[in-house]
Scaffold this active site. Structure first.
Site, mmCIF file in Angstrom:
data_model
loop_
_atom_site.group_PDB
_atom_site.id
_atom_site.type_symbol
_atom_site.label_atom_id
_atom_site.label_comp_id
_atom_site.label_asym_id
_atom_site.label_seq_id
_atom_site.Cartn_x
_atom_site.Cartn_y
_atom_site.Cartn_z
ATOM 1 N N TRP A 152 0.754 -1.096 0.010
ATOM 2 C CA TRP A 152 0.133 0.071 -0.053
ATOM 3 C C TRP A 152 0.740 1.388 -0.118
ATOM 4 O O TRP A 152 0.331 2.404 -0.128
ATOM 5 C CB TRP A 152 -0.871 -0.053 1.264
ATOM 6 C CG TRP A 152 -2.126 -0.983 1.089
ATOM 7 C CD1 TRP A 152 -2.354 -2.048 0.096
ATOM 8 C CD2 TRP A 152 -3.101 -1.348 2.089
ATOM 9 N NE1 TRP A 152 -3.271 -2.667 0.313
ATOM 10 C CE2 TRP A 152 -3.886 -2.315 1.773
ATOM 11 C CE3 TRP A 152 -3.432 -0.790 3.381
ATOM 12 C CZ2 TRP A 152 -5.126 -2.913 2.339
ATOM 13 C CZ3 TRP A 152 -4.381 -1.387 4.297
ATOM 14 C CH2 TRP A 152 -5.185 -2.193 3.814
ATOM 15 N N LYS A 153 2.194 0.971 0.179
ATOM 16 C CA LYS A 153 3.103 2.423 0.172
ATOM 17 C C LYS A 153 2.589 3.399 1.235
ATOM 18 O O LYS A 153 2.023 3.096 2.168
ATOM 19 C CB LYS A 153 3.314 2.804 -1.146
ATOM 20 C CG LYS A 153 3.864 1.716 -2.328
ATOM 21 C CD LYS A 153 4.128 2.202 -3.462
ATOM 22 C CE LYS A 153 4.776 1.140 -4.094
ATOM 23 N NZ LYS A 153 5.342 1.360 -5.669
ATOM 24 N N SER A 164 3.924 -2.315 -12.148
ATOM 25 C CA SER A 164 2.776 -2.230 -12.914
ATOM 26 C C SER A 164 1.968 -3.572 -12.985
ATOM 27 O O SER A 164 1.440 -3.752 -14.485
ATOM 28 C CB SER A 164 2.989 -1.566 -14.282
ATOM 29 O OG SER A 164 3.437 -0.210 -13.823
ATOM 30 N N GLY A 180 1.518 -2.982 -6.276
ATOM 31 C CA GLY A 180 1.503 -1.631 -5.563
ATOM 32 C C GLY A 180 0.154 -1.002 -6.065
ATOM 33 O O GLY A 180 -0.800 -1.200 -5.401
ATOM 34 N N GLY A 181 -0.059 0.014 -7.053
ATOM 35 C CA GLY A 181 -1.147 0.596 -7.370
ATOM 36 C C GLY A 181 -2.351 -0.114 -7.306
ATOM 37 O O GLY A 181 -3.474 0.323 -6.923
HETATM 38 P P1 PGA Z 1 3.050 -0.743 -8.919
HETATM 39 O O1 PGA Z 1 4.376 -0.990 -7.565
HETATM 40 O O2 PGA Z 1 2.395 -1.997 -9.023
HETATM 41 O O3 PGA Z 1 2.400 0.259 -8.590
HETATM 42 O O4 PGA Z 1 4.251 -0.555 -10.072
HETATM 43 C C1 PGA Z 1 4.866 -2.288 -7.245
HETATM 44 C C2 PGA Z 1 5.845 -2.037 -6.163
HETATM 45 O O5 PGA Z 1 6.514 -1.011 -6.145
HETATM 46 O O6 PGA Z 1 5.835 -2.889 -5.348
#
Ligand code: PGA
Length: 252
Positions: free
Chosen positions: A12-13, A214, A235-236
């Site tokens: 989730w950053k 991504s 991530g996203g």
């Molecule tokens: P992303 O990030 O899926 O948004 O590209 C992946 C990650 O940084 O773990």
């Protein structure tokens, strides 16, 4: 050859308020498909205890996104492995490219963090991967090799089996530009082969290597079904229950 259990981990950053994170965990739990994959979510430090309490008793496990290399003491603003463990988290992500780039975390520091995490019985998700300039210069294998050698290869064979590797080409993170299935498979096979050379075939066949960058509901199936890809670090697309659930389904 043994079957490696797949892992789908949502990073989730630095996103979501506490109530948004709790709501997202609720929806993920409610809509969790039948799956053989391990599902992990990584909220911010400050939400670890609440989200851990929410998912307790389910198959979902919680990860922290970083940890200190120190045990305890006068390190204002830092979070120790012991604190993470006591929050109910089970995993910790170490060496994410955003930590390497924005917080100047070196391979040497990451090894210290991994050793600390292992000492406190946290399972490590160790991130590696080249940036765009390194890929364009054709140095991507060398970079990944160094990230393995300087960090992972200082661990015992058993600790390496217990570590989850996440290959995340930096140029694919948050950019909408995914590695092609060929690029992902090629690098994952290279990582496994390098581990085999350093340790042995048993270690190489057991270690799980996730792809990150991504990954979304459209491309997940084409990547997660590759022979050397054992899941994804998302991530996203992990911030929306619907896309995260679709990716979990694609891992089956
Ligand atoms: P992303 O990030 O899926 O948004 O590209 C992946 C990650 O940084 O773990």
């Amino acid at each position: 050859m043994q079957m490696r259990k797949k892992i789908i981990a949502g990073n989730w950053k630095m996103n979501l308020s506490l109530s948004e994170g709790e709501k997202l965990a609720d929806v993920i739990m409610a809509e969790m498909p039948a799956t053989t994959a391990e599902v992990i979510i990584a909220p911010s430090f400050i939400h670890l205890a609440n989200v851990s309490a929410k998912v307790r008793g389910t198959s979902i496990k919680i990860a922290a996104q970083n940890c200190s290399q120190h045990n305890a003491g006068a390190y204002t603003g830092e979070v120790s492995a012991e604190m993470i463990k006591s929050s109910g988290a089970y995993y910790v992500i170490i060496g994410h490219s955003e930590r390497r780039v924005y917080f100047k975390e070196s391979n040497e520091l990451l090894l210290q963090k991994i050793n600390k995490a292992i000492e406190y019985k946290l399972k490590v998700i160790y991130c590696i991967g080249e940036n765009l300039a390194q890929r364009e210069a054709g140095n991507h294998f060398d970079i990944v090799h160094e990230q393995l050698k300087a960090v992972l290869f200082n661990l015992s064979a058993q600790a390496t089996v217990d570590t989850i590797i996440a290959y995340e080409p930096v140029w694919a993170i948050g950019t909408g530009k995914t590695a092609t299935p060929e690029q992902a498979q090629e690098m994952h096979a290279y990582i496994r082969d390098t581990i085999k050379t350093h340790y042995n075939a048993d270690v190489a066949n057991a270690v799980r290597i996730l792809y990150g960058g991504s990954c979304n509901e459209q491309n997940a199936a084409s990547i997660l079904t590759l022979p050397d890809v054992d899941g994804g670090l998302i991530g996203g697309a992990s911030l929306k229950a619907e896309s995260f659930i679709s990716i979990i389904k694609a891992a089956n």
